[in-house]
Design an enzyme around this catalytic site. Structure first.
Site, short mmCIF file in Angstrom:
data_model
loop_
_atom_site.label_atom_id
_atom_site.label_comp_id
_atom_site.label_asym_id
_atom_site.label_seq_id
_atom_site.Cartn_x
_atom_site.Cartn_y
_atom_site.Cartn_z
N ILE A 120 -8.86 -14.09 26.01
CA ILE A 120 -9.24 -13.34 24.94
C ILE A 120 -9.15 -11.98 25.31
CG2 ILE A 120 -11.59 -13.02 23.64
CD1 ILE A 120 -12.44 -15.82 24.41
N ASN B 287 -8.17 -15.30 37.23
CA ASN B 287 -7.68 -16.28 36.52
C ASN B 287 -6.67 -15.81 35.52
OD1 ASN B 287 -7.74 -18.90 35.43
ND2 ASN B 287 -9.50 -18.56 33.77
N LYS C 187 -15.95 -18.74 33.70
CA LYS C 187 -16.16 -19.48 32.54
C LYS C 187 -16.08 -21.01 32.47
CE LYS C 187 -11.74 -18.98 30.41
NZ LYS C 187 -11.19 -18.65 29.23
N SER D 63 -21.45 -16.64 24.05
CA SER D 63 -20.76 -17.85 23.79
C SER D 63 -21.75 -18.49 22.74
CB SER D 63 -20.13 -18.64 25.22
OG SER D 63 -20.03 -19.93 24.91
N ALA D 64 -21.43 -19.47 22.28
CA ALA D 64 -21.88 -20.70 21.37
C ALA D 64 -22.65 -21.49 22.40
CB ALA D 64 -21.14 -21.35 20.40
N TYR E 104 -23.31 -22.21 33.52
CA TYR E 104 -22.34 -21.14 32.93
C TYR E 104 -22.89 -20.54 31.67
CZ TYR E 104 -19.14 -19.55 29.52
OH TYR E 104 -18.55 -18.77 28.50
N LYS F 198 -24.60 -16.77 30.46
CA LYS F 198 -24.56 -16.09 29.42
C LYS F 198 -25.98 -15.86 28.66
CE LYS F 198 -20.05 -15.84 28.78
NZ LYS F 198 -19.40 -14.61 29.25
N TYR G 262 -18.84 -16.50 20.82
CA TYR G 262 -17.61 -17.19 20.59
C TYR G 262 -17.98 -18.68 20.41
CZ TYR G 262 -15.84 -13.13 22.91
OH TYR G 262 -15.86 -11.87 23.74
N PHE G 263 -17.25 -18.96 19.28
CA PHE G 263 -17.28 -20.59 19.20
C PHE G 263 -15.81 -21.21 20.01
CE2 PHE G 263 -20.87 -22.06 16.93
CZ PHE G 263 -21.53 -20.82 16.94
N ARG H 80 -15.94 -29.45 16.52
CA ARG H 80 -16.18 -27.89 17.02
C ARG H 80 -15.50 -27.15 16.00
NH1 ARG H 80 -18.56 -30.89 20.05
NH2 ARG H 80 -18.75 -30.82 22.26
N PRO I 27 -19.84 -35.78 29.96
CA PRO I 27 -21.40 -35.28 30.23
C PRO I 27 -21.49 -33.85 29.88
CG PRO I 27 -20.74 -36.21 32.20
CD PRO I 27 -19.30 -36.18 31.58
C1 WQD Z 1 -13.56 -29.56 22.59
C2 WQD Z 1 -13.79 -30.88 22.25
C3 WQD Z 1 -14.29 -32.49 23.91
C4 WQD Z 1 -10.76 -31.85 26.41
C5 WQD Z 1 -15.98 -25.32 25.97
C6 WQD Z 1 -17.23 -24.47 26.60
C7 WQD Z 1 -17.90 -23.34 25.77
C8 WQD Z 1 -16.70 -22.31 25.31
C9 WQD Z 1 -15.48 -23.29 24.86
C10 WQD Z 1 -16.79 -20.60 26.77
C11 WQD Z 1 -14.95 -31.69 22.85
C12 WQD Z 1 -13.17 -32.62 23.53
C13 WQD Z 1 -11.95 -31.86 25.64
C14 WQD Z 1 -10.15 -32.94 26.61
C15 WQD Z 1 -11.48 -34.02 25.07
N1 WQD Z 1 -16.23 -21.57 26.49
N2 WQD Z 1 -11.97 -32.71 24.89
N3 WQD Z 1 -10.50 -34.16 25.51
O1 WQD Z 1 -16.61 -28.33 25.28
O2 WQD Z 1 -16.67 -27.58 22.92
O3 WQD Z 1 -16.76 -25.65 24.87
O4 WQD Z 1 -15.33 -24.11 25.60
O5 WQD Z 1 -17.24 -19.89 26.56
O6 WQD Z 1 -18.72 -22.71 26.55
O7 WQD Z 1 -18.36 -25.54 26.85
O8 WQD Z 1 -14.51 -27.07 24.23
O9 WQD Z 1 -12.09 -27.47 24.45
O10 WQD Z 1 -13.70 -28.39 26.42
O11 WQD Z 1 -13.92 -29.53 23.94
O12 WQD Z 1 -11.67 -35.03 24.08
O13 WQD Z 1 -9.54 -33.40 27.61
O14 WQD Z 1 -12.66 -31.57 22.57
O15 WQD Z 1 -15.30 -33.56 24.14
O16 WQD Z 1 -15.30 -32.44 21.60
P1 WQD Z 1 -16.18 -27.20 24.38
P2 WQD Z 1 -13.53 -28.07 24.62
#
Ligand code: WQD
Length: 356
Positions: A37, A60, A109, A149-150, A173, A177, A201-202, A255, A316
């Site tokens: 970002i 990173n 992160k 972050s959301a 984490y 935030k 951020y979402f 999401r 989880p």
């Molecule tokens: C998205 C969807 C998973 C990987 C995370 C952080 C959050 C923010 C954004 C920093 C979910 C599914 C994922 C995979 C899957 N980061 N999934 N298989 O968990 O919404 O948010 O990143 O600020 O803090 O928590 O994003 O992309 O990991 O998951 O099915 O191999 O995809 O279950 O529904 P998430 P994600």
């Protein structure tokens, strides 16, 4: 009479044009500016004519991102390989440059890693932010945009999520935030001349149209889109869909995916509205939720690539649905996400297929 009219015309023009003038910053310090970002935000800052300084420890990201930012914009930002825990190194940047605003991205992160190493996350993210804030106060810098972050909404009770929704942490984490937001609120109470913006951020995905910069995490990706693009590239055999028994329209997690350039532009809009003291939080999302399978289908369709997947157990800590109400950013910052899901999927693949 003529003199009176001329004087008043001059006064009107002076007021009208100075009010329209955007805040002009001397230099903007971007911590974490070679990250996903951060690098896209540096591109947008340079395009808008800001003078920027990047501080990044390259834990990173790669140093060649600076070259890519220059290749995209034609301007080379000042770069310091500095860790935010190196308080002398951070202060040296403030000594060398008139820093008028900070956009603070730098921090660990990875949710899973934060569960395994909580103390490292608390120390790195919170102590590091304290050192940045102390340097700002020491050198009279009064504006900071914080990369929140959301995740500070924890397990949302209702969706879409508004900025006054309840805040909580579901992992270390997210706790960093949340605690840093709390620190900034307390700092503002003690220093009412500061201007502080918290951007929540979402789910950022997508990449710059050049394909030169994008989301390229080290190792096996935690997040959905970089995992999909690695499957598309043949670097990973198939996608594991984390559960299809959620109470959503197709059972998979929903999401709010937002193009990283929309996110970057949100930072510019924030900076342009920080000429007065205050502290404000804004959701940066599209306001629309897509499920995992909808993302897979959209990616396959726009890129004409098959993404093999299997349904696995839930991950989880995952929530069923998380998407934003971004109306406050629209009303107060004049910001709205503009890129489509198709553009997010196409640009994500365009970056990954060129990435090494
Ligand atoms: C998205 C969807 C998973 C990987 C995370 C952080 C959050 C923010 C954004 C920093 C979910 C599914 C994922 C995979 C899957 N980061 N999934 N298989 O968990 O919404 O948010 O990143 O600020 O803090 O928590 O994003 O992309 O990991 O998951 O099915 O191999 O995809 O279950 O529904 P998430 P994600």
């Amino acid at each position: 009479m003529l003199e009176y009219v001329l004087v008043n015309i001059y006064k009107y023009l002076l007021i009208h044009y100075t009010r329209k003038a955007r805040v002009v910053y001397m230099s903007v310090l971007v911590t974490g500016g070679t990250g996903y970002i951060g690098s896209h935000t540096c591109v947008e800052l340079l395009k808008k004519g800001y003078d920027i300084v990047i501080a990044d420890n390259l834990s990173n990201s790669e140093i060649d991102v600076v070259d890519k930012i220059e290749k995209i914009t034609g301007k080379r930002p000042a770069f310091y390989e500095v860790d935010i825990l190196d308080r002398d190194g951070i202060e040296r940047i403030f000594s060398a440059h008139k820093i008028d605003a900070v956009i603070h991205f730098a921090g660990k992160k990875a949710v899973g890693e934060s569960v395994e190493k909580p103390l490292m996350y608390y120390h790195n993210n919170i102590t590091g932010t304290i050192y940045v804030l102390e340097a700002m106060l020491k050198f009279g810098c009064k504006r900071i945009v914080f990369s929140s972050s959301a995740t500070v909404y924890g397990v949302p009770k209702t969706v879409p999520i508004k900025e006054d929704s309840p805040l909580s942490a579901v992992n270390p984490y997210g706790a960093t935030k949340l605690y840093i937001e709390g620190m900034l609120k307390d700092l503002y109470v003690a220093n009412k001349d500061l201007s502080i913006t918290l951007l929540r951020y979402f789910n950022p995905i997508g990449a710059h149209e050049s394909g030169l910069i994008g989301d390229n995490p080290n190792g096996i990706p935690n997040n959905l889109m970089p995992y999909i693009t690695r499957v598309a590239k043949g670097a990973l055999p198939q996608l594991g869909v984390y559960g299809n028994d959620y109470p959503t329209h197709d059972g998979t997690g929903v999401r709010d995916y937002i193009h990283v350039i929309d996110l970057a532009v949100g930072h510019i809009k924030a900076l342009e509205h920080m000429d007065r003291p205050g502290i404000n939080a804004y959701n940066l999302g599209t306001g629309k939720g897509y499920s995992v399978l909808e993302i897979v289908n959209a990616f396959e369709k726009i890129n004409n690539i098959k993404i093999p997947y299997i349904i696995t157990e839930r991950r989880p800590g995952d929530v069923a649905e998380c998407y934003s109400d971004p109306s406050k950013a629209k009303d107060e910052l004049g910001w709205v996400a503009e890129y489509s899901l198709e553009e997010m999927c196409a640009s994500s693949w365009n970056f990954q297929r060129q990435a090494n």
